[in-house]
Design an enzyme around this catalytic site. Structure first.
Site, PDB file in Angstrom:
ATOM      1  N   LEU A  44       0.853  -1.187   0.000  1.00 58.29           N
ATOM      2  CA  LEU A  44       0.000   0.000   0.000  1.00 58.29           C
ATOM      3  C   LEU A  44       0.886   1.233   0.000  1.00 58.29           C
ATOM      4  CD1 LEU A  44      -2.625  -0.912   2.786  1.00 58.29           C
ATOM      5  CD2 LEU A  44      -3.022  -0.904   0.328  1.00 58.29           C
ATOM      6  N   HIS A  45       0.606   2.163  -0.918  1.00 59.05           N
ATOM      7  CA  HIS A  45       1.373   3.401  -0.904  1.00 59.05           C
ATOM      8  C   HIS A  45       0.582   4.610  -1.388  1.00 59.05           C
ATOM      9  CE1 HIS A  45       1.747   2.416  -5.177  1.00 59.05           C
ATOM     10  NE2 HIS A  45       2.059   3.685  -5.375  1.00 59.05           N
ATOM     11  N   ARG A  46      -0.614   4.387  -1.954  1.00 57.50           N
ATOM     12  CA  ARG A  46      -1.349   5.517  -2.509  1.00 57.50           C
ATOM     13  C   ARG A  46      -1.902   6.396  -1.391  1.00 57.50           C
ATOM     14  NH1 ARG A  46      -1.347   5.486  -7.669  1.00 57.50           N
ATOM     15  NH2 ARG A  46      -0.816   3.524  -8.692  1.00 57.50           N
ATOM     16  N   ARG A  79       7.122   6.461   4.154  1.00 55.08           N
ATOM     17  CA  ARG A  79       6.179   7.477   4.628  1.00 55.08           C
ATOM     18  C   ARG A  79       4.905   6.873   5.222  1.00 55.08           C
ATOM     19  NH1 ARG A  79       2.009   9.092   1.346  1.00 55.08           N
ATOM     20  NH2 ARG A  79       1.877   8.165  -0.729  1.00 55.08           N
TER      21      ARG A  79
END
Length: 363
Positions: free
Chosen positions: A208-210, A242
């Site tokens: 997951l990164h969006r 992040r």
């Protein structure tokens, strides 16, 4: 013919590596192609950059522009300023950009303002979701580029609708899949595989990164809880730096967070997984070729062939659909899928064939 190749972020490296190898092979065969590799520095962490150069045997970049992080505008502006200096000092006949990251957009704009032709590898893919920064990058890049190396006939159709000429379009296949297929014998087991006592087909992988999934802590925690509830098996979650801060507050039972993996370790992990839960575009492609079920936590995809032909399904943030997906996977009822046309490991060869033809046309 002088070519400048642009790479800036992790997804770019897998796409650029086979092109460099194909150019080197063409040079050995006597073709006068010269390339300059520009690393924009958009991804600068060793785990997201240096290790990919090493594993994919990408030669050192001729220059690293050192763009670093920042807002969308800050990062794009830094890349534009530095690339303009480099391109003025090192003019070329063609700038080749790949994918849809900020580096792709920034270097395209700079090249065109300096009257240099641009070729876009992976041109024409569309999610039609303008809330995605990547879609903005794709649309602007394709509005300016001169040549388009596409991954599917769907991408060709998108470009034709947008007014591109058929003689600008080259359906070559998928260079990311070139890297995947070329490295199958080199993939390696990550340290966590034995430490967590994982076994083939008995764990999930989560990426997951969006921003829509990870930046809002409430949305992110709901997703994590739902995945943890439905998995009933270990879920390996390589966490983007992040995203780490939001995950640190959660205490899931099945989901095991870890640092980002190298390319060869990550491919080993997904190749041997039961299924993948992701919001990444590239992972949808890799799972389709590897025949692994893929559940995509997005409302759309710019890679529709992974759904219509491959093993991918799009469910958005529908947690009921997520639980039903887990049930289908556990019952082994997931679709098998096929490999899309021309995803055969030869896309870079086809690109370089066109570069050779372009060069011959200049003489």
């Amino acid at each position: 013919m002088k070519i400048t190749l642009i790479a800036g972020a992790r997804p770019n490296f897998m796409k650029i590596a086979p092109i460099i190898k194909a150019i080197e092979k063409a040079k050995v065969s006597g073709h006068s192609l010269e390339y300059r590799l520009v690393h924009t520095g958009q991804h600068y962490d060793d785990k997201l950059s240096k290790v990919f150069f090493e594993e994919l045997e990408i030669p050192p970049a001729h220059i690293n522009l050192g763009a670093g992080s920042g807002t969308q505008a800050e990062q794009t502006a830094k890349i534009m300023v530095e690339f303009e200096r480099d391109l003025v000092a090192n003019p070329c006949d063609l700038v080749v950009v790949v994918g849809d990251v900020n580096s792709t957009l920034a270097c395209t704009i700079v090249a065109k303002k300096l009257n240099t032709k641009v070729a876009h590898v992976e041109g024409g893919i569309r999610s039609f979701d303008m809330t995605m920064p990547e879609e903005v990058n794709r649309m602007v890049t394709d509005s300016l580029a001169d040549y388009f190396y596409t991954t599917s006939e769907v991408a060709n159709a998108n470009l034709l609708r947008e007014g591109k000429r058929a003689d600008q379009l080259f359906f070559v296949g998928n260079t990311m899949i070139d890297s995947l297929l070329a490295n199958q014998q080199k993939i390696r087991k990550p340290e966590l595989y034995d430490r967590l006592q994982l076994k083939t087909g008995s764990y999930f992988v989560l990426t997951l990164h969006r921003p829509s999934n990870v930046d809002d802590s409430e949305t992110f925690s709901r997703l994590i809880r739902a995945i943890d509830d439905g998995a009933d098996l270990p879920v390996i979650f390589p966490i983007h730096p992040r995203t780490q801060k939001n995950f640190a507050f959660l205490k899931p039972h099945f989901i095991k967070g870890c640092d980002p993996l190298s390319y060869l370790e990550f491919i080993f992990l997904i190749k041997n997984a039961k299924a993948i839960i992701t919001d990444s575009g590239g992972v949808q492609e890799e799972t389709t070729v590897l025949g692994i079920p893929c559940v995509t936590l997005r409302n759309n995809t710019e890679r529709p062939e992974t759904v219509t032909v491959g093993t991918n399904e799009i469910i958005g943030n529908d947690l009921t659909a997520l639980q039903k997906s887990f049930e289908k996977i556990h019952r082994r009822e997931w679709k098998h899928g096929r490999i899309p046309e021309r995803w055969d490991g030869r896309a870079a060869e086809r690109i370089v064939d066109h570069l050779i033809a372009l060069n011959a046309g200049r003489k």
